[in-house]
Design an enzyme around this catalytic site. Structure first.
Site, PDB file in Angstrom:
ATOM      1  N   GLU A 131     -34.993 -27.785  42.315  1.00  0.00           N
ATOM      2  CA  GLU A 131     -33.745 -28.107  42.735  1.00  0.00           C
ATOM      3  C   GLU A 131     -32.505 -28.532  42.452  1.00  0.00           C
ATOM      4  O   GLU A 131     -31.685 -27.784  42.247  1.00  0.00           O
ATOM      5  CB  GLU A 131     -33.857 -28.671  44.450  1.00  0.00           C
ATOM      6  CG  GLU A 131     -32.872 -29.232  44.939  1.00  0.00           C
ATOM      7  CD  GLU A 131     -32.194 -27.600  45.803  1.00  0.00           C
ATOM      8  OE1 GLU A 131     -32.820 -26.833  46.391  1.00  0.00           O
ATOM      9  OE2 GLU A 131     -31.624 -27.124  44.398  1.00  0.00           O
ATOM     10  N   VAL A 134     -30.499 -26.159  38.877  1.00  0.00           N
ATOM     11  CA  VAL A 134     -28.639 -25.661  39.660  1.00  0.00           C
ATOM     12  C   VAL A 134     -28.115 -26.562  40.309  1.00  0.00           C
ATOM     13  O   VAL A 134     -28.384 -26.679  41.679  1.00  0.00           O
ATOM     14  CB  VAL A 134     -28.820 -24.461  39.682  1.00  0.00           C
ATOM     15  CG1 VAL A 134     -27.540 -23.508  40.387  1.00  0.00           C
ATOM     16  CG2 VAL A 134     -30.040 -23.224  39.037  1.00  0.00           C
ATOM     17  N   GLY A 136     -26.912 -29.719  39.912  1.00  0.00           N
ATOM     18  CA  GLY A 136     -27.168 -31.169  40.523  1.00  0.00           C
ATOM     19  C   GLY A 136     -27.350 -31.733  41.088  1.00  0.00           C
ATOM     20  O   GLY A 136     -28.423 -31.249  41.974  1.00  0.00           O
ATOM     21  N   ILE A 138     -26.354 -30.145  44.346  1.00  0.00           N
ATOM     22  CA  ILE A 138     -26.354 -29.441  46.000  1.00  0.00           C
ATOM     23  C   ILE A 138     -27.689 -28.775  46.344  1.00  0.00           C
ATOM     24  O   ILE A 138     -28.560 -28.113  45.211  1.00  0.00           O
ATOM     25  CB  ILE A 138     -25.529 -28.371  45.940  1.00  0.00           C
ATOM     26  CG1 ILE A 138     -23.766 -28.780  44.408  1.00  0.00           C
ATOM     27  CG2 ILE A 138     -25.349 -27.209  46.507  1.00  0.00           C
ATOM     28  CD1 ILE A 138     -23.233 -27.892  43.927  1.00  0.00           C
ATOM     29  N   GLY A 189     -16.893 -38.447  28.498  1.00  0.00           N
ATOM     30  CA  GLY A 189     -18.728 -38.148  28.678  1.00  0.00           C
ATOM     31  C   GLY A 189     -18.794 -36.981  29.265  1.00  0.00           C
ATOM     32  O   GLY A 189     -20.079 -36.897  29.833  1.00  0.00           O
ATOM     33  N   GLU A 192     -19.812 -32.601  25.582  1.00  0.00           N
ATOM     34  CA  GLU A 192     -21.220 -33.142  24.320  1.00  0.00           C
ATOM     35  C   GLU A 192     -20.134 -32.532  23.528  1.00  0.00           C
ATOM     36  O   GLU A 192     -19.366 -32.113  23.599  1.00  0.00           O
ATOM     37  CB  GLU A 192     -22.145 -32.529  24.601  1.00  0.00           C
ATOM     38  CG  GLU A 192     -22.952 -32.323  25.609  1.00  0.00           C
ATOM     39  CD  GLU A 192     -24.245 -31.647  25.473  1.00  0.00           C
ATOM     40  OE1 GLU A 192     -24.845 -31.634  24.583  1.00  0.00           O
ATOM     41  OE2 GLU A 192     -25.431 -31.408  27.038  1.00  0.00           O
ATOM     42  N   ASP A 203     -24.913 -22.510  29.431  1.00  0.00           N
ATOM     43  CA  ASP A 203     -25.447 -22.632  30.734  1.00  0.00           C
ATOM     44  C   ASP A 203     -25.691 -22.750  32.160  1.00  0.00           C
ATOM     45  O   ASP A 203     -26.470 -22.412  32.934  1.00  0.00           O
ATOM     46  CB  ASP A 203     -24.322 -24.128  30.816  1.00  0.00           C
ATOM     47  CG  ASP A 203     -25.599 -25.685  31.993  1.00  0.00           C
ATOM     48  OD1 ASP A 203     -25.507 -26.121  31.717  1.00  0.00           O
ATOM     49  OD2 ASP A 203     -24.276 -25.322  32.736  1.00  0.00           O
ATOM     50  N   LYS A 207     -28.037 -20.876  34.597  1.00  0.00           N
ATOM     51  CA  LYS A 207     -28.113 -21.662  35.988  1.00  0.00           C
ATOM     52  C   LYS A 207     -27.888 -19.859  36.564  1.00  0.00           C
ATOM     53  O   LYS A 207     -28.611 -19.920  38.303  1.00  0.00           O
ATOM     54  CB  LYS A 207     -27.437 -22.234  36.497  1.00  0.00           C
ATOM     55  CG  LYS A 207     -27.233 -23.893  35.846  1.00  0.00           C
ATOM     56  CD  LYS A 207     -26.395 -25.049  35.607  1.00  0.00           C
ATOM     57  CE  LYS A 207     -25.784 -26.049  35.332  1.00  0.00           C
ATOM     58  NZ  LYS A 207     -25.216 -26.786  35.765  1.00  0.00           N
ATOM     59  N   GLY A 304     -25.078 -35.437  36.849  1.00  0.00           N
ATOM     60  CA  GLY A 304     -24.986 -36.746  37.193  1.00  0.00           C
ATOM     61  C   GLY A 304     -25.976 -37.541  37.787  1.00  0.00           C
ATOM     62  O   GLY A 304     -26.646 -36.833  37.857  1.00  0.00           O
TER      63      GLY A 304
HETATM   64  N1  LIG Z   1     -28.192 -35.249  32.692  1.00  0.00           N
HETATM   65  C1  LIG Z   1     -28.116 -34.908  34.458  1.00  0.00           C
HETATM   66  O1  LIG Z   1     -26.722 -34.722  34.348  1.00  0.00           O
HETATM   67  C2  LIG Z   1     -28.426 -33.524  34.457  1.00  0.00           C
HETATM   68  C3  LIG Z   1     -28.076 -32.606  35.253  1.00  0.00           C
HETATM   69  C4  LIG Z   1     -28.409 -31.547  35.999  1.00  0.00           C
HETATM   70  C5  LIG Z   1     -29.853 -31.090  35.466  1.00  0.00           C
HETATM   71  N2  LIG Z   1     -30.442 -32.072  34.214  1.00  0.00           N
HETATM   72  C6  LIG Z   1     -31.387 -31.711  33.359  1.00  0.00           C
HETATM   73  O2  LIG Z   1     -32.679 -32.836  33.102  1.00  0.00           O
HETATM   74  C7  LIG Z   1     -33.546 -32.588  32.268  1.00  0.00           C
HETATM   75  C8  LIG Z   1     -33.026 -34.228  31.671  1.00  0.00           C
HETATM   76  O3  LIG Z   1     -31.386 -34.462  31.456  1.00  0.00           O
HETATM   77  P1  LIG Z   1     -31.015 -35.788  30.509  1.00  0.00           P
HETATM   78  O4  LIG Z   1     -29.359 -35.971  30.661  1.00  0.00           O
HETATM   79  O5  LIG Z   1     -31.941 -36.964  31.908  1.00  0.00           O
HETATM   80  O6  LIG Z   1     -31.541 -36.054  29.542  1.00  0.00           O
HETATM   81  P2  LIG Z   1     -31.115 -37.684  28.475  1.00  0.00           P
HETATM   82  O7  LIG Z   1     -30.625 -38.525  28.410  1.00  0.00           O
HETATM   83  O8  LIG Z   1     -30.935 -36.976  27.026  1.00  0.00           O
HETATM   84  O9  LIG Z   1     -32.935 -37.633  28.434  1.00  0.00           O
HETATM   85  C9  LIG Z   1     -34.392 -37.192  27.700  1.00  0.00           C
HETATM   86  C10 LIG Z   1     -35.333 -38.611  28.166  1.00  0.00           C
HETATM   87  O10 LIG Z   1     -36.825 -37.524  27.869  1.00  0.00           O
HETATM   88  C11 LIG Z   1     -37.193 -37.965  27.218  1.00  0.00           C
HETATM   89  N3  LIG Z   1     -37.796 -37.349  25.423  1.00  0.00           N
HETATM   90  C12 LIG Z   1     -37.196 -35.674  25.106  1.00  0.00           C
HETATM   91  N4  LIG Z   1     -37.960 -35.107  24.484  1.00  0.00           N
HETATM   92  C13 LIG Z   1     -39.230 -35.864  24.712  1.00  0.00           C
HETATM   93  C14 LIG Z   1     -40.430 -35.934  23.760  1.00  0.00           C
HETATM   94  N5  LIG Z   1     -40.288 -34.703  22.724  1.00  0.00           N
HETATM   95  N6  LIG Z   1     -41.232 -36.305  24.081  1.00  0.00           N
HETATM   96  C15 LIG Z   1     -41.187 -37.457  24.991  1.00  0.00           C
HETATM   97  N7  LIG Z   1     -39.922 -37.455  25.484  1.00  0.00           N
HETATM   98  C16 LIG Z   1     -39.231 -36.371  25.151  1.00  0.00           C
HETATM   99  C17 LIG Z   1     -36.470 -39.050  25.956  1.00  0.00           C
HETATM  100  O11 LIG Z   1     -37.162 -40.066  25.566  1.00  0.00           O
HETATM  101  P3  LIG Z   1     -36.178 -41.265  24.955  1.00  0.00           P
HETATM  102  O12 LIG Z   1     -35.875 -42.194  26.086  1.00  0.00           O
HETATM  103  O13 LIG Z   1     -37.390 -42.002  24.186  1.00  0.00           O
HETATM  104  O14 LIG Z   1     -35.689 -40.503  23.365  1.00  0.00           O
HETATM  105  C18 LIG Z   1     -35.160 -39.718  27.258  1.00  0.00           C
HETATM  106  O15 LIG Z   1     -35.350 -40.497  27.739  1.00  0.00           O
HETATM  107  C19 LIG Z   1     -32.487 -31.790  31.242  1.00  0.00           C
HETATM  108  O16 LIG Z   1     -33.321 -30.304  31.423  1.00  0.00           O
HETATM  109  C20 LIG Z   1     -30.897 -31.594  31.733  1.00  0.00           C
HETATM  110  O17 LIG Z   1     -30.242 -30.133  31.639  1.00  0.00           O
HETATM  111  C21 LIG Z   1     -29.727 -33.048  33.529  1.00  0.00           C
END
Ligand SMILES: NC(=O)c1ccc[n+]([C@@H]2O[C@H](COP(=O)([O-])OP(=O)(O)OC[C@H]3O[C@@H](n4cnc5c(N)ncnc54)[C@H](OP(=O)(O)O)[C@@H]3O)[C@@H](O)[C@H]2O)c1
Length: 431
Positions: A131, A134, A136, A138, A189, A192, A203, A207, A304
């Site tokens: 879920e 795509v 967040g 929703i 923020g 990127e 991106d 989705k 988020g």
């Molecule tokens: N952020 C959003 O708002 C959002 C929204 C929807 C979907 N997503 C999806 O959710 C996922 C995570 O996003 P995020 O923003 O939470 O990313 P993030 O803040 O960069 O966190 C990634 C986490 O994964 C760990 N990690 C990465 N590679 C690893 C590896 N090879 N082995 C072990 N641990 C590993 C990192 O460890 P360390 O902390 O030790 O570096 C970190 O804790 C992505 O697929 C993203 O597209 C994110």
């Protein structure tokens, strides 16, 4: 015997993982009261265990060894919130093959390998839920796969990238240029340092690929999705669009008709009174048109920590509720006979054209002649800002419905006219 708890291995403790860990620990009692079963965090995989983190997780729970999750028979569900394709995809496959339920927020992996992973989940009689991949917070995926299942879906279209929507909103209301609005999004923020994936529609294409598969049970690989980014838009496009009664939004659209699917991501003109035109800032919205439900609009925070955590924990709740053999896992089975994926050339749309031309008589007649030769009929023409020093003017033309290939060919011919300095923009008009 598996316990009545759902034991979870969390892979990733970043923005989303931190939110999931916090909710499972702080809201654990409240959730178990609601569903009659505890969702228990058991292990957390990270890359760097020394990194300071906002989420408090007992030290013994943290590991850098994926096998401590994948090979632990007591862990029944794996949450992957690491991001990237590898090793994330590898861990997902290993978890499913080991008979563990999986929840992922990873749109890239689901867009590229979703159908295979779903088939693997079915073979091992486990759930694969996504879920959060795509929109967040929703609940669009659950609705497409469950509540709207009785519908023949005709189209899915929406604003599914909050970063670009934020940039377009600043350009529309604050008259910021694209570079200014992008810088502001980065400072806040929302974007990127390398914004390519967002501003070029990559991106959104991931989705849309996920949504199209659920809506049409038809694989539309991201590379077959036509994409245009938003960097060519200029402030005057927003002004002219507004004068014509439209907003400009980056839309992801997939529609199906006559056994073919068409999918595209591009900035388009949307009538100001359409609900999608009112979706501003980092918000997302998806409109689904189904044979029974008509048009349904989903609106909310598309990214988020908190909204995404809401979606991930929602998936875990669904798994916890269905534990202990309450039926087969939900499955999106692909069509037996694959549908064709139509190229953008076959799109029929209305168009907005902005041209920089010599400010002299007879220019419009030459352009109209080229358009007429290709059966493109003009809906409106407005001469905009003139530049007396350069003796140029801006011409904005809107067309009635025409074929994309004809419009592209016509614009090539128009740009060769001596009186045309440049075709400054070509956008589709969504009704
Ligand atoms: N952020 C959003 O708002 C959002 C929204 C929807 C979907 N997503 C999806 O959710 C996922 C995570 O996003 P995020 O923003 O939470 O990313 P993030 O803040 O960069 O966190 C990634 C986490 O994964 C760990 N990690 C990465 N590679 C690893 C590896 N090879 N082995 C072990 N641990 C590993 C990192 O460890 P360390 O902390 O030790 O570096 C970190 O804790 C992505 O697929 C993203 O597209 C994110």
């Amino acid at each position: 015997m598996p316990s009545q708890d759902l034991n979870v291995g969390l892979m990733g403790l970043g923005v989303v993982g931190g939110g999931v860990a916090a909710v499972l620990q702080e809201q654990g009692d409240a959730i178990s009261r609601k569903i009659g079963r505890r969702i228990q965090l058991k292990k957390v995989l990270v890359r760097d265990p020394r990194r300071p983190r906002s989420a408090q997780v007992p030290e013994g729970m943290i590991t850098t060894n994926p096998e401590e999750i994948l090979a632990d028979p007591e862990i029944q569900a794996v949450v992957e919130v690491m991001g990237g394709t590898n090793p994330a995809a590898r861990y997902l496959r290993a978890a499913l093959a080991a008979g563990k339920h999986v929840v992922t927020a990873n749109k890239e992996v689901m867009a590229k390998e979703g159908p295979e992973l779903l088939a693997l989940a079915q073979r091992h009689n486990v759930h694969l839920l996504f879920e959060a991949s795509v929109g967040g917070g929703i609940p669009i995926i659950g609705c497409l796969t469950n509540q709207l299942l009785a519908n023949e879906v005709r189209s899915v279209r929406g604003i599914i990238n909050g970063t670009t929507n934020y940039i377009l909103t600043r350009m529309a209301y604050q008259h910021a240029s694209f570079p200014q609005a992008l810088k502001e999004a980065q400072d806040r923020g929302y974007a990127e340092a390398d914004p390519t994936n967002d501003v070029e529609g990559i991106d959104a294409a991931y989705k849309l690929s996920v949504l199209a598969y659920l809506a049409f049970q038809q694989r539309v690989p991201p590379e077959n999705i036509y994409r245009e980014g938003i960097s060519r838009l200029e402030v005057q496009d927003f002004r002219y669009a507004q004068e014509l009664g439209y907003a400009i939004k980056s839309l992801a659209i997939a529609n199906a008709a006559d056994g073919a699917v068409q999918a595209r991501v591009y900035p388009a003109l949307v009538p100001v009174d359409h609900m999608l035109a009112k979706v501003d800032g980092v918000y997302n919205a998806v409109e689904v048109e189904g044979s029974l439900c008509g048009r349904v609009l989903f609106h909310g925070m598309g990214a988020g920590r908190e909204p995404t955590t809401s979606a991930v924990v929602g998936d875990l709740v669904e798994i916890a509720r269905r534990m202990n053999g309450s039926g087969p896992p939900p499955l999106v089975a692909p069509r037996e006979q694959a549908w064709a994926v139509k190229p953008i050339d076959d799109l029929y749309s209305r168009y907005y054209l902005r041209l920089n031309v010599s400010d002299q008589p007879g220019v419009l007649a030459q352009i109209a002649h080229i358009l007429g030769d290709r059966q493109i009929s003009i809906a409106a023409v407005v001469q905009k800002d003139t530049n007396p020093a350069e003796q140029t003017a801006e011409l904005v033309i809107t067309t009635h419905t025409a074929r994309e290939a004809s419009v592209q060919q016509a614009m090539k011919q128009v740009s060769d006219l001596g009186v045309v300095r440049q075709v400054s923009n070509l956008l589709r008009i969504e009704e």
